[in-house]
Write an enzyme that holds these catalytic residues in place. Sequence first.
Site, PDB file in Angstrom:
ATOM      1  N   ASP A   1      -7.615  -6.949  -4.487  1.00  0.00           N
ATOM      2  CA  ASP A   1      -7.005  -5.721  -3.968  1.00  0.00           C
ATOM      3  C   ASP A   1      -7.464  -4.518  -4.769  1.00  0.00           C
ATOM      4  O   ASP A   1      -7.647  -4.589  -5.988  1.00  0.00           O
ATOM      5  CB  ASP A   1      -5.481  -5.827  -4.036  1.00  0.00           C
ATOM      6  CG  ASP A   1      -4.812  -4.540  -3.581  1.00  0.00           C
ATOM      7  OD1 ASP A   1      -5.202  -4.012  -2.520  1.00  0.00           O
ATOM      8  OD2 ASP A   1      -3.928  -4.056  -4.302  1.00  0.00           O
TER       9      ASP A   1
ATOM     10  N   SER B   1       0.834  -1.200   0.000  1.00  0.00           N
ATOM     11  CA  SER B   1       0.000   0.000   0.000  1.00  0.00           C
ATOM     12  C   SER B   1       0.872   1.254   0.000  1.00  0.00           C
ATOM     13  O   SER B   1       1.729   1.403  -0.857  1.00  0.00           O
ATOM     14  CB  SER B   1      -0.947  -0.046   1.210  1.00  0.00           C
ATOM     15  OG  SER B   1      -1.988   0.889   1.067  1.00  0.00           O
TER      16      SER B   1
ATOM     17  N   HIS C   1      -6.640  -6.427   0.060  1.00  0.00           N
ATOM     18  CA  HIS C   1      -5.610  -5.478   0.468  1.00  0.00           C
ATOM     19  C   HIS C   1      -4.971  -5.864   1.802  1.00  0.00           C
ATOM     20  O   HIS C   1      -3.789  -5.617   2.022  1.00  0.00           O
ATOM     21  CB  HIS C   1      -6.211  -4.074   0.560  1.00  0.00           C
ATOM     22  CG  HIS C   1      -5.188  -2.985   0.557  1.00  0.00           C
ATOM     23  ND1 HIS C   1      -4.506  -2.609  -0.573  1.00  0.00           N
ATOM     24  CD2 HIS C   1      -4.709  -2.190   1.565  1.00  0.00           C
ATOM     25  CE1 HIS C   1      -3.667  -1.627  -0.286  1.00  0.00           C
ATOM     26  NE2 HIS C   1      -3.761  -1.366   1.010  1.00  0.00           N
TER      27      HIS C   1
END
Length: 589
Positions: free
Chosen positions: A271, A150, A300
Amino acid sequence: MKHLIADMQWGGLRLVEFLKKYLYTPFYTLPHMRPYSHQEIAITRNITISMRDGIRLMADLYKPAGEGPYPVVLIRMPYGKQEAYCYMPAHGKYWARHGYACLIQDVRGKWASEGEWQPFINEAHDGYDTLDWIAGQSWCDGNIGMTGESYYGYTQWAVAALGHPNLKCIVPGNTAADIYGSWMYVDHAFCSKTMGTWLIDMESRSYNNPLRLDHHHLPLIDMGKDAELPDRDYRDCLEHPERDAYWEQINIDRKFDQIKIPILHWGGWYDMFLQGTINAWQEMKMRADKQWLLISATDHETTPMFTGQVGKLKVGKQSWSYDRILEFFDHFLKGIENRYADKPSVEIFVMGDNQWRTEQQWPLDRTVYTNYYFHSDGHANGLQGSGRLDIIPQGQETEDHYQYNPNHPVDFAKRIDLWHLAETMEDRSSLEARQDILIYTSDFLSSDLEVTGPVRSNLYAASSAKDTDFTVTLVDVFPDGNAQLVQEGIVRARYRQKENSALIEPGKIYQYDIDLWATSYVFQIGHRIRVEISSSNFNRYDRNLNSGSRFAYEDVVFVAKQAVHHDNLYPSCIILPVIPRHPKSVLTP
């Protein structure tokens, strides 16, 4: 008093995180299969590292007990190096016990580090200065790799473009180098629930209270103000709804030519940044050697690693493991001859088969792109109802109609944690009752059907509005009727020509090419394939208010009459990348 309940709920959540930080996080270990090479480790907390402008960033060091030197794994992240979220102490111990020194740093303006938080702006130079500092330490052998997911995947991209001599490889996961086109906007639709919330949530040294936010609030740009929360970064994002200089200062996809090191690009089929991961690998593979793409059956937050589930589908807990990154680092940081450099460039987890598979390219060269056409059989007089989906092209058929009212959008996403999508996705069969969704379903499959690769929809549609959205969702219908998300996409009509904005003419039929990203999913025998067509996916994306004016400042809602055409002149369909299962693979339901 306006936010009393939200603040009480937030206080409870923060208390839970506080207790986890001290009662659970210190004892948690990452799941792993590889045995540890070092049992005894040393931990040094809150090391001060000065940046070129005098700002001091704080970091924790985990390394094997002993002088070293060791190859180093660097993680730069904004979520708290000692907090419960992200379990950074577990990551530090994992790398130390496998023979690496691991430095985990709070980025500028977050948690223990000094300075002002400005998302994305400072990560290149701060990362470079941190690499310089590490390279000068006695416990560093000169070989540094970076990993993280991320935002702390982006911190790798940002510094990799500067070409530091000691940065030998990176492993960006569940992230994207294109902040505009993958993080904030998807085909120009604003990612309201994920990034809109994130921008406001993050605008403090720790976190703000996202439970205060009302995503229905109009105009959209005042959502943070309505919640009485700082919203500078959120407003900046909404004031730049198209690619411009504001985004180019932080987008790294324009700097791929400057990156020459080995990269393991990894992501998950569920994701939010999946397409950004694939795009970055494809672009880098054209520019540099030693580029690998790995896509697992995760979301995610990598929840299947703990649950073994993707919705109703059992995939097993080996659908993701950090040992895969360890193998990469062992080769490129330690020089271990594990033949990683000889591996095929693509490795994917095939859901349904629940197996890892290596491939030489993406998309797969044996793909049979197959059109599944929409038919109105069962739609009463062309109105919303149950339509048919199959590979037989349409003849003379009447278009299907529905009304899209932005005051009552399709809000299935509101009930779901999109970051934990594989864990929290729900049965979509209840959507069949809505009057603003067109549904097309295949017959029961007589054999397994593997769909692996990019998924697109070719949609011919008209609207009574000057601007509107169209959404397409690919669904797996189980024998018991449970409808599970496979993948979904959206198009904003005014951006049907991608970067060129032009309003549509009410009543005119336009062709829309809708990107549903990609998947590797086996529709099993006895299941059915379903496609949902609508005009909203709230609050994953902001609502199009159908007015045609600047979306962030709109507060007037218009109801749009939508028509989806599907006949021999306008052959609306979804295009599935079918992979033959054997020489006579059955492609039809």
